[in-house]
Design an enzyme around this catalytic site. Sequence first.
Site, PDB file in Angstrom:
ATOM      1  N   ARG A 199      17.889  93.539  64.393  1.00  0.00           N
ATOM      2  CA  ARG A 199      16.986  93.603  63.244  1.00  0.00           C
ATOM      3  C   ARG A 199      16.306  94.971  63.219  1.00  0.00           C
ATOM      4  O   ARG A 199      15.969  95.538  64.261  1.00  0.00           O
ATOM      5  CB  ARG A 199      15.916  92.510  63.342  1.00  0.00           C
ATOM      6  CG  ARG A 199      16.411  91.127  62.958  1.00  0.00           C
ATOM      7  CD  ARG A 199      16.707  91.024  61.457  1.00  0.00           C
ATOM      8  NE  ARG A 199      17.112  89.694  61.036  1.00  0.00           N
ATOM      9  CZ  ARG A 199      18.372  89.298  60.853  1.00  0.00           C
ATOM     10  NH1 ARG A 199      19.367  90.140  61.060  1.00  0.00           N
ATOM     11  NH2 ARG A 199      18.638  88.088  60.429  1.00  0.00           N
ATOM     12  N   HIS A 226      23.274  96.667  56.363  1.00  0.00           N
ATOM     13  CA  HIS A 226      23.105  95.274  56.839  1.00  0.00           C
ATOM     14  C   HIS A 226      24.292  94.404  56.396  1.00  0.00           C
ATOM     15  O   HIS A 226      24.126  93.399  55.701  1.00  0.00           O
ATOM     16  CB  HIS A 226      21.781  94.670  56.344  1.00  0.00           C
ATOM     17  CG  HIS A 226      21.375  93.454  57.121  1.00  0.00           C
ATOM     18  ND1 HIS A 226      20.060  93.134  57.388  1.00  0.00           N
ATOM     19  CD2 HIS A 226      22.103  92.476  57.703  1.00  0.00           C
ATOM     20  CE1 HIS A 226      20.015  92.010  58.097  1.00  0.00           C
ATOM     21  NE2 HIS A 226      21.252  91.589  58.286  1.00  0.00           N
TER      22      HIS A 226
END
Length: 309
Positions: free
Chosen positions: A224, A272
């Site tokens: 993350r 992502h």
Amino acid sequence: MMAFLYKADAVRGAEWARLFAVKAPDMPFHIWPDTGDAEDVRYLAAWLPPADIENRFPRLEILFSTGAGIDQFDLAALPPGLPVVRLAEPGVVAGMVEYATMAVLALHRDLPVYIRQQREARWAAHRVIPATQRRVGVLGLGVLGRAVLERLRAFGFPLAGWSRTRHEVDGVTCYAGDDELPAMLARTEILVCLLPLTAQTRGILDAALFRQLPRGASLVHAGRGAQLDHQALLDALDEGWLSGAVIDVTDPEPLPGNHPYWTHPKILLTPHVASMTQPETAVEQVLDNIRRHQAGLPLVGLVDRSRGY
Ligand code: NDP
Ligand code: OXD
């Protein structure tokens, strides 16, 4: 009536609806903002759940994350006894194995260097280091970290992994807890981060951590964004301590247009996309969990809310 409510990406939602119609034709399936009768909603799959779900859906029995991570949920704001389940399903695992393998091989075989040279029309060969002499380490020995290591083993890389609690993984030197992290970093030339975002892992990829890697090491970050100190990575790359990085997650996302990562010659950046839950296998895992729940069996991917992952 036991109804299912979906609140996430609309394109994948349409696929979920089609799959539910075939695999669970008796269960009404709604896509947000259509909730049907809120009293009927027993199962909710969401990337971001709506506010006040306790009052809005008083008979909710399970909250599913439509992703493998759940850090986007405010766990403290959810009804205390509500099971939260993440989707570490075979599709998302396979995608991450592909991405991490691609990224490790790209760094191992100096792809960022050769991309720079190609732009300069410069033909210059560098020494090829065998995989058996390149030490790879993975932060996180969860569903994703273990699957990635299993695939990397086939190339012959000497492997290490790090987790909170102790694990044993075939062909992998395992380290556990904060005390053993320095030893794992000291032997790692390509570091792959596959940790969940928690209070303990926020900002973990910082200047102090990079310094513990050997000079010339490189980074793959697919955990993350908030785990990475963006400036520390730039500093480590610019001074030559780190040689390259493959970055899939940033904070914020999307990255602003003027962020130095977009054009940095030692960074390969992806938006992502390392992996995504796949509707076919995700719906199978969700329906399996609903059956398990109804039979009083343990749920697959149940989040331990006290740990935060
Ligand atoms: P798991 O929950 O299965 O595994 C998490 C691992 O991290 C475990 O081994 C755990 O240790 C370890 N860990 C957690 N906290 C710490 C800590 N403080 N110190 C050391 N180790 C720690 O997660 P997954 O493998 O399924 O997924 C990992 C993450 O990958 C997700 O949370 C998500 O953020 C990210 N992800 C990114 C995607 C992308 O496209 N970029 C796609 C999918 C997921 P232990 O085993 O001891 O509990
Ligand atoms: C996930 C993600 O958590 O896409 O599934 O990052």
